[in-house]
Design a protein around this motif. Sequence first.
Motif, PDB file in Angstrom:
ATOM      1  N   ASP A 195       0.745  -1.143   0.136  1.00 10.70           N
ATOM      2  CA  ASP A 195       0.072  -0.040   0.099  1.00 10.70           C
ATOM      3  C   ASP A 195       0.843   1.168  -0.107  1.00 10.70           C
ATOM      4  OD1 ASP A 195      -2.079  -1.545  -0.204  1.00 10.70           O
ATOM      5  OD2 ASP A 195      -2.694  -1.475   2.141  1.00 10.70           O
TER       6      ASP A 195
ATOM      7  N   VAL B 249       2.345   1.812  -3.462  1.00 10.96           N
ATOM      8  CA  VAL B 249       1.368   2.087  -4.518  1.00 10.96           C
ATOM      9  C   VAL B 249       1.117   3.692  -4.040  1.00 10.96           C
ATOM     10  CG1 VAL B 249      -0.918   1.593  -3.717  1.00 10.96           C
ATOM     11  CG2 VAL B 249      -0.404   1.376  -5.746  1.00 10.96           C
TER      12      VAL B 249
ATOM     13  N   ARG C 280       1.237   6.697  -6.700  1.00 10.78           N
ATOM     14  CA  ARG C 280       0.188   7.399  -7.068  1.00 10.78           C
ATOM     15  C   ARG C 280       0.794   9.094  -7.039  1.00 10.78           C
ATOM     16  NH1 ARG C 280      -3.603   5.251  -2.989  1.00 10.78           N
ATOM     17  NH2 ARG C 280      -4.159   3.164  -4.229  1.00 10.78           N
TER      18      ARG C 280
ATOM     19  N   ASN D 293      -6.264   6.439  -9.349  1.00  5.67           N
ATOM     20  CA  ASN D 293      -6.870   5.204  -9.242  1.00  5.67           C
ATOM     21  C   ASN D 293      -5.861   4.025  -9.419  1.00  5.67           C
ATOM     22  OD1 ASN D 293      -6.621   5.596 -11.976  1.00  5.67           O
ATOM     23  ND2 ASN D 293      -8.813   5.000 -12.388  1.00  5.67           N
TER      24      ASN D 293
ATOM     25  N   LYS E 187      -3.692   0.996  -8.902  1.00  2.00           N
ATOM     26  CA  LYS E 187      -4.114  -0.136  -7.883  1.00  2.00           C
ATOM     27  C   LYS E 187      -2.990  -1.167  -7.697  1.00  2.00           C
ATOM     28  CE  LYS E 187      -9.138   0.205  -7.238  1.00  2.00           C
ATOM     29  NZ  LYS E 187      -9.234   1.188  -8.199  1.00  2.00           N
TER      30      LYS E 187
ATOM     31  N   ARG F 239      -2.495  -5.230  -7.845  1.00  2.00           N
ATOM     32  CA  ARG F 239      -3.424  -6.321  -7.873  1.00  2.00           C
ATOM     33  C   ARG F 239      -2.411  -7.723  -7.845  1.00  2.00           C
ATOM     34  NH1 ARG F 239      -8.723  -4.973  -7.389  1.00  2.00           N
ATOM     35  NH2 ARG F 239      -9.240  -3.123  -8.895  1.00  2.00           N
TER      36      ARG F 239
ATOM     37  N   GLU G 138      -2.217  -1.946 -11.765  1.00  2.00           N
ATOM     38  CA  GLU G 138      -3.439  -1.556 -12.978  1.00  2.00           C
ATOM     39  C   GLU G 138      -3.468  -0.175 -13.126  1.00  2.00           C
ATOM     40  OE1 GLU G 138      -6.531  -4.877 -12.915  1.00  2.00           O
ATOM     41  OE2 GLU G 138      -7.628  -3.073 -12.457  1.00  2.00           O
TER      42      GLU G 138
END
Length: 867
Positions: free
Chosen positions: A446, A449, A453, A460, A462, A464, A474
């Motif tokens: 997290d 990411v 970001r 958005n 993400k 996965r 993604e």
Amino acid sequence: MMAQYLRIKEDHRDAVLFFRLGDFYEMFHQDAIEVSRLLNLTLTQRAGNPMCGIPYHASRVYIARLLRAGKKIAICEQLTIPGPGKGIAERKVVEIITPGTAVEEEYLEQNVNNYLASFYVSPDGVCAYSYIDVTTGEFAGTVFSGPDSPERFRKELGRIQPREILVPQSLGDSYPILAEALADQSSMLINRYPEWSYNLQSAYKRLCGAFRTASLQSFGLTEASPLVASAALVIEYLNQTAGAALSHVSGITVYGETDFLSIDDSTRKNLELVQNLRDGSSSYTLYEVLNQTRTAMGARLLRAWIHHPLTDRSAIEERNSLVDYLYRSQRLLARLRDHLSTVLDIERLAARVSMERAHGKDLVALKQSLEAFLKIQQIFSSDAPASFRMEAAVADSILQLKELLSSSLKEDCSILLTEGNLIKDGWSPRLDELRALRDNSQAVLDAYVAEERDNTGIQNLKIRYNRLIGYYLEVSKGNLHAVPSHFIRRRSLSNGERFTTDRLVELETELNGVHANITELEQQLFLEIRARVGADLETLSYAAKRISRLDALQSFAHAATLYAWTKPAFSDSGVMDIRGGRHPVVELHLPSGSFVPNGITLDSAAESDAPSFALITGPNMAGKSTFLRQTALITLMAQLGSFVPAESVVLTPVDRIFCRVGASDNLARGESTFLVEMTETAHILRTATKSSLVIMDEVGRGTSTEDGLAIARSVTEYLLHSIGAKTLFATHYHELSHLQFPRLAHFCLDVLESEGTVVFLKKLRSGASANSYGIHVARLAGIPDQVLEAAKKYVKLRENDFPEASALSSVPDAAIEAKSKPISFGPSLFPEEELILNELLSISIESLTPLQALTYLDGWKRKLSGS
Ligand SMILES: Nc1ncnc2c1ncn2[C@@H]1O[C@H](COP(=O)(O)OP(=O)(O)OP(=O)(O)O)[C@@H](O)[C@H]1O
């Protein structure tokens, strides 16, 4: 499998082969027979071969017991597990454990050094003896030669009590008498080496290599010294057997006979210094009484001190004054003892660090001990003796080591290096990251990411996961324009695309192997820390030495407090003045206050008139042996720097103590009681000096009365006239109480006799004893009345046969009037002719002046003619 066993055993014939079979170590043939006997195991058979086994997981306990019995053990492991029907497993000896090279805690006695010795005799007959305690790094050696070599060798063996020794193969053939000394050490492992192993040139090089020096000059050794050959073999053996790194062994201490108060082997045994005569344990010994130490290091040093009492007056006084300081500062002493009890074995821990064998718990123990060490240093104020205070630079190094360990290692550090749980959080950012990964892998992803970001502005974005391609990022179609160049396209979908990044691949790999990575990194960090500690062995060795010394000194001070001992005073004059002396061990085992103190004053100074020789008669059970031993022990304790069990003591340090007491067989050596007695007496007469203390009990008891009496008398005269040593000589021969010489004083142990009962007062007084009360003691021992009555009758008969001898009872004490010649004896035992003959034989003609010769002749003529 048996063929494999025999092949491997062939290479390890001198060891017990632990042959791994599944979950057991099995032993076969002679090994099995011996080990089953030693360890009380059931002996079974396999295809007719004697066999016994021990479970693999409990092997260390059994190994420890075999090491104590003086055995060498070769551990043969199974290296492969063959599949069904694929033949036998491959096996190999992976470790050799020997009594003198073992370093694991389970194999060692805490309070006792673990010595490996080496003995060599050069072609010209010079003996070299060296020994090492690889668990502490102590390495020392000495050389000696001459007729006393066997005795000296025995003394060194008795003092050091090596668990294992290396000797030349030919020792038994070339020097059987030296080889005999080895036979007395039953549980010592003896390794024999061919003569060529003692090549001086290569030995010299090997030692230089081991000590990392260009020459051995600073140790007082030359290429020609046989000690080099003996010591180098120790190093080679350690390298071969234990494969040990020996960086903590940085040199060898070469010592001589005169460096310390010399105590021969039988004296050490008779005085029961560290082992009692009964069962060889330390109960009822001087060591047991003196040992109030709180650390294993202190206890080992105390033992070493007991084996090496000092002779130099100023060194004794210095040690004694430190004991006195602690004795007078009882509150400080109590605090010191408290803190010392939290110090662990820094000496052995440091050795394990240097040998790269220290595990996590060892380093934590080291840290705790250094903490305690620093606290101990704080309790000494600026007015404490200088040697109790620590230099600031050293304190700083110790602090640094402690900080290193406390900031890096976990408190509950694991013993194994392969399980993690070694290193504290915060020590290594990399390790913290790995741990964070492990503990919170989703949060790590997290965080990653979120970072991407922020960098890309793709709100958005993400992470996965799928089983086929693992983790991926993604990105929806609308944001593809914002994808940075480090994103690597993995797959296109209708509504967007999947990417990965180097960092994500890295994170994934880390997540997959995170446990393995953590343990690997922890191990690597641990080894780095251990190496850093190992690089400062000097500081550790300093701390270890300081603690052991402090502990041994406080042990003396505490013993002095417990047992009401006093501080001895020292002199150079030759005097020994003991008032109100007690036996430190016997006193403790009698009801409080019931020990009767006794003192004595002797003086060996040439210019003094005072007696140097005390001839002590007294009945059996009167306390003679106790008094003799206590005098020797008080002297020895004073020279250790300890306080002494006496009202007051003034002592001139002695160079040797001899204590020949009682008669004991040495059947193992094939010697009779009397031969042992005479061998020991001969050794004393050859080696005692004017500065020695000689204690002799019952010399001549082991032979016929006439011979025994004659020997006792001539030994007395020799010690008195030719040596002049301070001597305490106890005898049952009441005839000797008629001896009168200027510097010989008679003493006896007092007895109160009334109405047929005898009370032993245990009090020493001047004069000689009238009776041996042997029959009284026999009654105490429960001899039947009939035998006692018969014995009384025979005593009477003998008195009638020799009325004059029995009439001579008590003689006046040291107030000896006739200062020049011996007075005459009872006719039956010392006829005048014999006395004259003895005197003639004892005269050294070369040193006689003509006038003296004439005076002798004149005296003899007068005696013979009865004028
Ligand atoms: N000074 C003393 N005070 C109290 N008890 C003592 C004292 N000296 C010795 N004893 C006790 O007396 C006993 C006999 O002592 P010790 O063996 O010294 O006598 P000994 O004269 O040497 O006897 P033997 O000649 O039979 O060997 C010992 O059990 C000892 O504990």
